[in-house]
Design a protein around this motif. Structure first.
Motif, mmCIF file in Angstrom:
data_model
loop_
_atom_site.group_PDB
_atom_site.id
_atom_site.type_symbol
_atom_site.label_atom_id
_atom_site.label_comp_id
_atom_site.label_asym_id
_atom_site.label_seq_id
_atom_site.Cartn_x
_atom_site.Cartn_y
_atom_site.Cartn_z
ATOM 1 N N ASP A 22 0.854 -1.050 -0.120
ATOM 2 C CA ASP A 22 0.043 -0.061 -0.125
ATOM 3 C C ASP A 22 0.838 1.252 -0.038
ATOM 4 O OD1 ASP A 22 0.751 -0.502 2.634
ATOM 5 O OD2 ASP A 22 -0.985 -0.396 3.429
ATOM 6 N N SER A 23 1.781 1.164 1.082
ATOM 7 C CA SER A 23 2.780 2.398 0.944
ATOM 8 C C SER A 23 4.084 1.860 1.939
ATOM 9 C CB SER A 23 2.086 3.770 1.781
ATOM 10 O OG SER A 23 2.815 4.453 2.739
ATOM 11 N N THR A 24 5.223 2.329 1.395
ATOM 12 C CA THR A 24 6.224 1.802 2.296
ATOM 13 C C THR A 24 6.353 2.547 3.315
ATOM 14 O OG1 THR A 24 7.652 3.563 0.950
ATOM 15 C CG2 THR A 24 7.691 1.366 -0.062
ATOM 16 N N ASN A 25 6.012 3.754 3.534
ATOM 17 C CA ASN A 25 5.950 4.218 4.923
ATOM 18 C C ASN A 25 5.128 3.608 5.847
ATOM 19 O OD1 ASN A 25 7.577 6.468 3.995
ATOM 20 N ND2 ASN A 25 6.421 7.874 5.298
ATOM 21 N N THR A 26 4.001 3.281 5.415
ATOM 22 C CA THR A 26 2.912 2.421 6.253
ATOM 23 C C THR A 26 3.670 1.086 6.790
ATOM 24 O OG1 THR A 26 1.070 3.463 4.926
ATOM 25 C CG2 THR A 26 0.761 1.584 6.554
ATOM 26 N N MET A 67 10.931 4.242 -4.831
ATOM 27 C CA MET A 67 9.967 4.506 -3.690
ATOM 28 C C MET A 67 10.626 3.786 -2.340
ATOM 29 S SD MET A 67 6.479 4.115 -5.871
ATOM 30 C CE MET A 67 7.114 3.036 -7.004
ATOM 31 N N VAL A 68 11.012 4.602 -1.487
ATOM 32 C CA VAL A 68 11.776 3.920 -0.552
ATOM 33 C C VAL A 68 11.319 4.423 0.797
ATOM 34 C CG1 VAL A 68 14.384 3.826 0.506
ATOM 35 C CG2 VAL A 68 13.673 3.894 -1.979
ATOM 36 N N SER A 69 11.400 3.687 2.043
ATOM 37 C CA SER A 69 11.313 4.263 3.314
ATOM 38 C C SER A 69 12.276 3.948 4.273
ATOM 39 C CB SER A 69 9.992 3.794 3.962
ATOM 40 O OG SER A 69 8.954 4.499 3.128
ATOM 41 N N ASN A 110 10.320 19.947 2.052
ATOM 42 C CA ASN A 110 10.637 18.526 1.775
ATOM 43 C C ASN A 110 10.712 18.211 0.353
ATOM 44 O OD1 ASN A 110 8.070 18.724 1.271
ATOM 45 N ND2 ASN A 110 7.649 16.632 2.033
ATOM 46 N N ASP A 111 10.639 19.064 -0.591
ATOM 47 C CA ASP A 111 10.663 18.794 -1.982
ATOM 48 C C ASP A 111 12.049 19.250 -2.673
ATOM 49 O OD1 ASP A 111 7.994 17.991 -1.713
ATOM 50 O OD2 ASP A 111 7.399 20.126 -2.431
ATOM 51 N N LEU A 112 12.303 18.311 -3.726
ATOM 52 C CA LEU A 112 13.314 18.656 -4.462
ATOM 53 C C LEU A 112 12.890 18.966 -6.174
ATOM 54 C CD1 LEU A 112 14.880 15.767 -2.741
ATOM 55 C CD2 LEU A 112 16.447 17.665 -3.294
ATOM 56 N N GLY A 121 9.793 13.689 -3.529
ATOM 57 C CA GLY A 121 9.280 14.425 -2.031
ATOM 58 C C GLY A 121 9.614 13.610 -1.171
ATOM 59 N N ILE A 122 9.460 14.038 0.051
ATOM 60 C CA ILE A 122 10.016 13.445 1.309
ATOM 61 C C ILE A 122 8.949 13.463 2.443
ATOM 62 C CG2 ILE A 122 11.548 13.273 3.201
ATOM 63 C CD1 ILE A 122 13.720 14.539 1.257
ATOM 64 N N LEU A 123 8.502 12.375 2.719
ATOM 65 C CA LEU A 123 7.282 12.230 3.797
ATOM 66 C C LEU A 123 8.007 11.898 4.954
ATOM 67 C CD1 LEU A 123 4.227 12.561 4.594
ATOM 68 C CD2 LEU A 123 3.901 9.984 3.958
ATOM 69 N N THR A 124 8.110 12.606 6.249
ATOM 70 C CA THR A 124 8.734 12.100 7.391
ATOM 71 C C THR A 124 7.766 11.934 8.458
ATOM 72 O OG1 THR A 124 10.739 13.528 6.729
ATOM 73 C CG2 THR A 124 10.282 12.736 9.191
#
Ligand code: BTN
Length: 254
Positions: A22-26, A67-69, A110-112, A121-124
């Motif tokens: 679903d999401s690598t962050n999740t 797509m990496v966390s 948080n954007d490049l 984009g980075i989601l922390t």
């Protein structure tokens, strides 16, 4: 290949790869709650619910992009977490520059961007216990060989490294480079040396000395962007008076 390239870094220990998630962050958050180690990397070819800041979607087809966390467990207070976002933004921009010669700039927070278009984009996300950080998840979406196009996103122009550099780019090589740079700055940060990180970040700021408009809650603030301060706030000059902006969506006024 990725694992051997990351030898001697904090990331060599635990690489979790999923074809679809679903999401690598999740997934990284779930792994963190289950006790996974500092340095755990979660990679996926496809996300069915990739997330950006402010509840936005992150779009990418399989086999084109990164797509990496990253799961970290630094012993820091919560108000230092933003430095890790800065470090990842620096690592992405320096890794891309080393490998393909493009120079991405960092758009607070948080954007490049390359050439005025968003490339990453980075989601922390993080969790705390007793005011200390329990874990931090740094999620990075990088448009390596595909970008969604402006119609799909609507909010900002997008591009990819391939579109800018004119050639297909190896995602594995690029990821190893980015994470090796990240590791170097992370070691410095853990040693208490943040001067170089601030200096480099500020010298890559897309907003520096630009007239900007910031949407923060219901307010619209205009001014000239100067720098980010020690707490990660954007400092803008509003007719001679400095204001600190702690969150918001920034656009450059041309
Ligand atoms: C943003 O631009 O608002 C941040 C985008 C972050 C996207 C990445 S893709 C890997 C990780 N997993 C997610 O669901 N989001 C981040």
């Amino acid at each position: 290949m990725i694992q051997s390239g990351l030898k001697d870094t904090v990331f060599a220990r635990n690489i979790v790869f999923r074809q679809v998630v679903d999401s690598t962050n999740t997934l990284a958050k779930t792994l963190a709650a289950e006790g996974s180690d500092e340095g755990t990397l979660v990679l996926a070819e496809e996300q069915t619910a990739g997330r950006g800041r402010m509840g936005r979607q992150w779009l990418s087809p399989a086999y084109h992009n990164l797509m990496v966390s990253i799961l970290l467990r630094p012993e820091i207070p919560a108000n230092h977490v933003f430095v890790l976002t800065m470090i990842l933004a620096l690592a992405v921009s320096e890794g891309v520059e080393d490998m393909v010669g493009l120079k991405p700039f960092v758009k607070w927070p948080n954007d490049l961007y390359v050439g005025g278009e968003k490339i990453a984009g980075i989601l922390t996300e993080f969790a705390t216990r007793d005011k200390r950080v329990e874990y931090v998840i740094l999620g990075m979406g990088l448009n390596v060989n595909w970008s969604p196009g402006n119609e799909a996103i609507g909010l900002y122009p997008t591009t990819s490294i391939m579109a800018q550099a004119g050639a297909w780019v190896s995602r594995g090589d690029l990821l190893v480079r980015i994470l090796r740079v990240f590791h170097g700055y992370y070691e410095k940060f853990r040693g208490g040396d943040v001067e170089d990180i601030y200096r480099r970040w500020n010298s890559r700021s897309l907003l520096k000395d630009k007239d900007v408009e910031i949407l923060s809650g219901d307010a619209t603030i205009r001014g000239r962007a100067k720098r980010i301060d020690r707490d990660g706030a954007l400092i803008i000059d509003c007719s001679g008076e400095e204001r600190r902006i702690v969150s918001g969506d920034v656009s450059v006024i041309f």
